[in-house]
Write a protein that holds these residues in place. Structure first.
Motif, PDB file in Angstrom:
ATOM      1  N   LEU A   1       0.819  -1.193   0.138  1.00  0.00           N
ATOM      2  CA  LEU A   1       0.098  -0.088   0.126  1.00  0.00           C
ATOM      3  C   LEU A   1       1.041   1.094   0.009  1.00  0.00           C
ATOM      4  O   LEU A   1       0.418   2.351  -0.715  1.00  0.00           O
ATOM      5  N   LYS A   2       1.983   1.239   0.663  1.00  0.00           N
ATOM      6  CA  LYS A   2       2.907   2.204   0.557  1.00  0.00           C
ATOM      7  C   LYS A   2       3.433   2.559  -0.634  1.00  0.00           C
ATOM      8  O   LYS A   2       3.346   4.009  -1.104  1.00  0.00           O
TER       9      LYS A   2
ATOM     10  N   ILE B   1       2.439   5.924  -5.891  1.00  0.00           N
ATOM     11  CA  ILE B   1       2.175   6.023  -7.464  1.00  0.00           C
ATOM     12  C   ILE B   1       0.721   6.651  -7.523  1.00  0.00           C
ATOM     13  O   ILE B   1       0.724   7.501  -8.541  1.00  0.00           O
ATOM     14  N   GLY B   2      -0.410   6.489  -6.681  1.00  0.00           N
ATOM     15  CA  GLY B   2      -1.522   6.924  -6.848  1.00  0.00           C
ATOM     16  C   GLY B   2      -1.521   8.323  -6.925  1.00  0.00           C
ATOM     17  O   GLY B   2      -2.343   8.919  -7.498  1.00  0.00           O
ATOM     18  N   LEU B   3      -0.872   8.871  -5.780  1.00  0.00           N
ATOM     19  CA  LEU B   3      -0.854  10.396  -5.412  1.00  0.00           C
ATOM     20  C   LEU B   3      -0.101  10.867  -6.671  1.00  0.00           C
ATOM     21  O   LEU B   3      -0.684  12.259  -7.071  1.00  0.00           O
ATOM     22  N   GLU B   4       0.872  10.192  -7.265  1.00  0.00           N
ATOM     23  CA  GLU B   4       1.787  11.048  -8.243  1.00  0.00           C
ATOM     24  C   GLU B   4       0.736  10.931  -9.467  1.00  0.00           C
ATOM     25  O   GLU B   4       0.811  11.902 -10.538  1.00  0.00           O
ATOM     26  N   LYS B   5       0.119   9.928  -9.891  1.00  0.00           N
ATOM     27  CA  LYS B   5      -0.506   9.783 -11.216  1.00  0.00           C
ATOM     28  C   LYS B   5      -2.289  10.210 -11.042  1.00  0.00           C
ATOM     29  O   LYS B   5      -2.777  10.166 -11.907  1.00  0.00           O
ATOM     30  N   HIS B   6      -2.578  10.670  -9.680  1.00  0.00           N
ATOM     31  CA  HIS B   6      -3.958  10.898  -9.520  1.00  0.00           C
ATOM     32  C   HIS B   6      -4.849   9.877  -9.928  1.00  0.00           C
ATOM     33  O   HIS B   6      -5.674   9.816 -10.571  1.00  0.00           O
ATOM     34  N   LYS B   7      -4.407   8.829  -9.288  1.00  0.00           N
ATOM     35  CA  LYS B   7      -5.483   7.585  -9.456  1.00  0.00           C
ATOM     36  C   LYS B   7      -5.783   6.979  -8.053  1.00  0.00           C
ATOM     37  O   LYS B   7      -5.011   7.189  -7.178  1.00  0.00           O
ATOM     38  N   LEU B   8      -6.803   6.454  -8.212  1.00  0.00           N
ATOM     39  CA  LEU B   8      -7.463   5.857  -6.971  1.00  0.00           C
ATOM     40  C   LEU B   8      -6.618   4.620  -6.673  1.00  0.00           C
ATOM     41  O   LEU B   8      -6.219   4.090  -7.671  1.00  0.00           O
ATOM     42  N   ILE B   9      -6.699   4.024  -5.572  1.00  0.00           N
ATOM     43  CA  ILE B   9      -6.146   2.603  -5.223  1.00  0.00           C
ATOM     44  C   ILE B   9      -6.946   1.745  -4.589  1.00  0.00           C
ATOM     45  O   ILE B   9      -7.990   2.235  -3.764  1.00  0.00           O
ATOM     46  N   ALA B  10      -6.636   0.475  -4.641  1.00  0.00           N
ATOM     47  CA  ALA B  10      -7.837  -0.555  -3.963  1.00  0.00           C
ATOM     48  C   ALA B  10      -7.038  -1.859  -3.727  1.00  0.00           C
ATOM     49  O   ALA B  10      -6.104  -2.363  -4.193  1.00  0.00           O
ATOM     50  N   LEU B  11      -7.424  -2.580  -2.624  1.00  0.00           N
ATOM     51  CA  LEU B  11      -7.090  -3.946  -2.463  1.00  0.00           C
ATOM     52  C   LEU B  11      -8.236  -4.694  -3.319  1.00  0.00           C
ATOM     53  O   LEU B  11      -9.184  -5.358  -2.493  1.00  0.00           O
ATOM     54  N   ALA B  12      -7.845  -5.214  -4.331  1.00  0.00           N
ATOM     55  CA  ALA B  12      -8.868  -5.725  -5.334  1.00  0.00           C
ATOM     56  C   ALA B  12      -9.333  -7.170  -4.911  1.00  0.00           C
ATOM     57  O   ALA B  12     -10.438  -7.530  -5.335  1.00  0.00           O
ATOM     58  N   GLU B  13      -8.557  -7.700  -4.091  1.00  0.00           N
ATOM     59  CA  GLU B  13      -8.693  -9.256  -3.693  1.00  0.00           C
ATOM     60  C   GLU B  13      -8.301  -9.334  -2.499  1.00  0.00           C
ATOM     61  O   GLU B  13      -6.826  -9.010  -2.403  1.00  0.00           O
TER      62      GLU B  13
ATOM     63  N   ASP C   1      -4.216   3.314   7.955  1.00  0.00           N
ATOM     64  CA  ASP C   1      -4.779   4.771   7.437  1.00  0.00           C
ATOM     65  C   ASP C   1      -4.751   5.007   5.861  1.00  0.00           C
ATOM     66  O   ASP C   1      -5.262   6.067   5.671  1.00  0.00           O
ATOM     67  N   TYR C   2      -4.316   4.212   5.154  1.00  0.00           N
ATOM     68  CA  TYR C   2      -4.138   4.541   3.738  1.00  0.00           C
ATOM     69  C   TYR C   2      -5.770   4.709   3.034  1.00  0.00           C
ATOM     70  O   TYR C   2      -6.851   3.673   3.477  1.00  0.00           O
ATOM     71  N   LYS C   3      -5.857   5.461   2.462  1.00  0.00           N
ATOM     72  CA  LYS C   3      -7.063   5.785   1.785  1.00  0.00           C
ATOM     73  C   LYS C   3      -7.387   5.129   0.455  1.00  0.00           C
ATOM     74  O   LYS C   3      -7.488   5.617  -0.737  1.00  0.00           O
ATOM     75  N   ILE C   4      -7.906   3.819   0.727  1.00  0.00           N
ATOM     76  CA  ILE C   4      -8.019   2.885  -0.304  1.00  0.00           C
ATOM     77  C   ILE C   4      -9.500   3.217  -0.544  1.00  0.00           C
ATOM     78  O   ILE C   4     -10.558   3.588   0.019  1.00  0.00           O
ATOM     79  N   SER C   5      -9.880   2.606  -2.138  1.00  0.00           N
ATOM     80  CA  SER C   5     -11.342   3.029  -2.682  1.00  0.00           C
ATOM     81  C   SER C   5     -12.233   1.607  -1.797  1.00  0.00           C
ATOM     82  O   SER C   5     -13.290   1.975  -1.621  1.00  0.00           O
TER      83      SER C   5
END
Length: 375
Positions: free
Chosen positions: A282-283, A288-300, A322-326
């Motif tokens: 997640l770190k 990467i998500g913040l750099e690229k303006h993308k949401l992040i998730a734990l998809a499975e 505390d990570y802001k995942i979708s």
């Protein structure tokens, strides 16, 4: 003098708080599909806003079956445990490529379509993966014969076959309509777990360049067929660095959510390895998500049969931190597996050993279920 020092401390505190928040949130999101339907754009915006409230809970095949039941109207192991449905519903369209009436797990596509519509009407969100067959050998997705992927690229011997598969997928996506006839937005996660070597599209079975070509072709082809209700999810299994995660990344114009899959295994009964791995990954993905303006998730994610009575609050929630995942999506509740002589499920049901802790998990402010995202 004291007052100046106090003012300075307050300023520093506010500055630290703001920068800390900025580091772990994302704004300025825009979809990769510039022709996305208004409903799809609205959902993507909503996903971004929801990360400020918490993370959504998802479950694979939740409405189709559970432990000791199948295709009973309105049933859900999650709902029967906490009184609420998941916010996110996972589905898989493997089998659609061959025109099968049912998917890889025996779910009829007409029922899946109905479940997606029902969930959407209640405010739920659906995500779709695709364990499609190896087009070069005709065997299943786990047939990792090297260079099979190359055969479906433009000019390859299986390219025509592959485009017919995409045609079937496009027809299915376009058939998902709400009661007003609008296309239902879907989180689409193709070529999942791409850093693992177990699928024909995975690491070691193709080159990064060929994979990127396939990804771009898939997205462009679906859009050419008029499919503009998809939010695209880039998904890996384990990885150790930014470079590793991004090795096959097709570019910011071809992905909307960055994600990975992670499971706890029996050799890790206290969940320590699972928590460490998810936190480390997640770190990296958050950065990467913040750099690229993308949401992040734990998809499975999940721990088969959840033998730990405190797994939800003590392990899963701790792993996300505390990570802001979708969202986080738990795998399916198949129930008893005759061949393997064991239970196979990842969400609790009434009476299951982790039921009470799952209710505590549900009550956390930051875990979002269907009622939490309805408005």
């Amino acid at each position: 003098m004291k007052r100046n020092i106090l003012t300075l401390i307050i300023a520093l505190f506010i500055g630290t708080s703001c920068s800390s928040k900025d580091r772990n949130s994302n704004t300025n999101l825009s979809l990769s599909d510039k022709k996305a339907t208004p409903e799809t754009v609205a959902l993507y915006k909503k996903l971004g806003q929801l990360t400020q409230k918490g993370y959504m809970f998802g479950h694979q095949d939740d409405l189709a079956y559970g432990v000791n039941w199948k295709y009973e109207n309105g049933r859900s192991d999650v709902k029967e445990t906490v009184g609420d449905y998941p916010a996110v519903y996972g589905w898989d369209i493997a089998g659609i490529e061959k025109g099968n009436p049912k998917n890889i797990d025996g779910v009829p596509f007409d029922k899946m379509k109905q479940f997606i519509k029902e969930a959407n009407e209640r405010g739920g969100i659906s995500t779709i993966s695709w364990h499609f067959d190896n087009p070069a050998t005709g065997k299943d997705a786990w047939d990792n014969t090297p260079n099979s992927l190359k055969t479906v690229l433009p000019g390859g011997q299986n390219h025509k076959k592959f485009t017919s598969w995409l045609d079937n997928a496009a027809t299915f996506f376009l058939s998902l309509k709400d009661k007003n006839g609008k296309n239902i937005p879907i989180l689409f996660r193709p070529y999942h777990e791409l850093t693992g070597g177990w699928f024909w599209w995975g690491k070691g079975n193709t080159t990064p360049e060929d994979f990127k070509t396939l990804w771009k072709f898939t997205i462009e082809y679906l859009q050419k067929k008029g499919v503009h209700n998809l939010i695209y999810i880039y998904n890996t299994s384990s990885f150790g660095s930014k470079e590793d995660f991004l090795a096959n990344y097709p570019g910011d114009n071809y992905a909307d959510i960055l994600s990975f899959d992670s499971y706890q295994n029996d050799d890790d009964k206290d969940g320590k390895k699972f928590v460490e791995e998810v936190q480390n990954q997640l770190k990296i993905v958050n950065e990467i998500g913040l750099e690229k303006h993308k949401l992040i998730a734990l998809a499975e994610a999940g721990y088969e049969a959840i033998p730990d009575p405190k797994w939800w609050t003590g392990t899963l929630n701790k792993a996300i931190g505390d990570y802001k995942i979708s969202y986080v999506l738990l795998w399916r509740n198949h129930g008893w597996k005759e061949k393997e002589q064991k239970m196979h499920y990842y969400a609790p049901y009434p009476g299951q050993v982790s039921e009470k802790d799952f209710i505590d998990f549900y009550k956390l402010d930051k875990t979002l279920f269907e009622k939490d995202i309805k408005n």
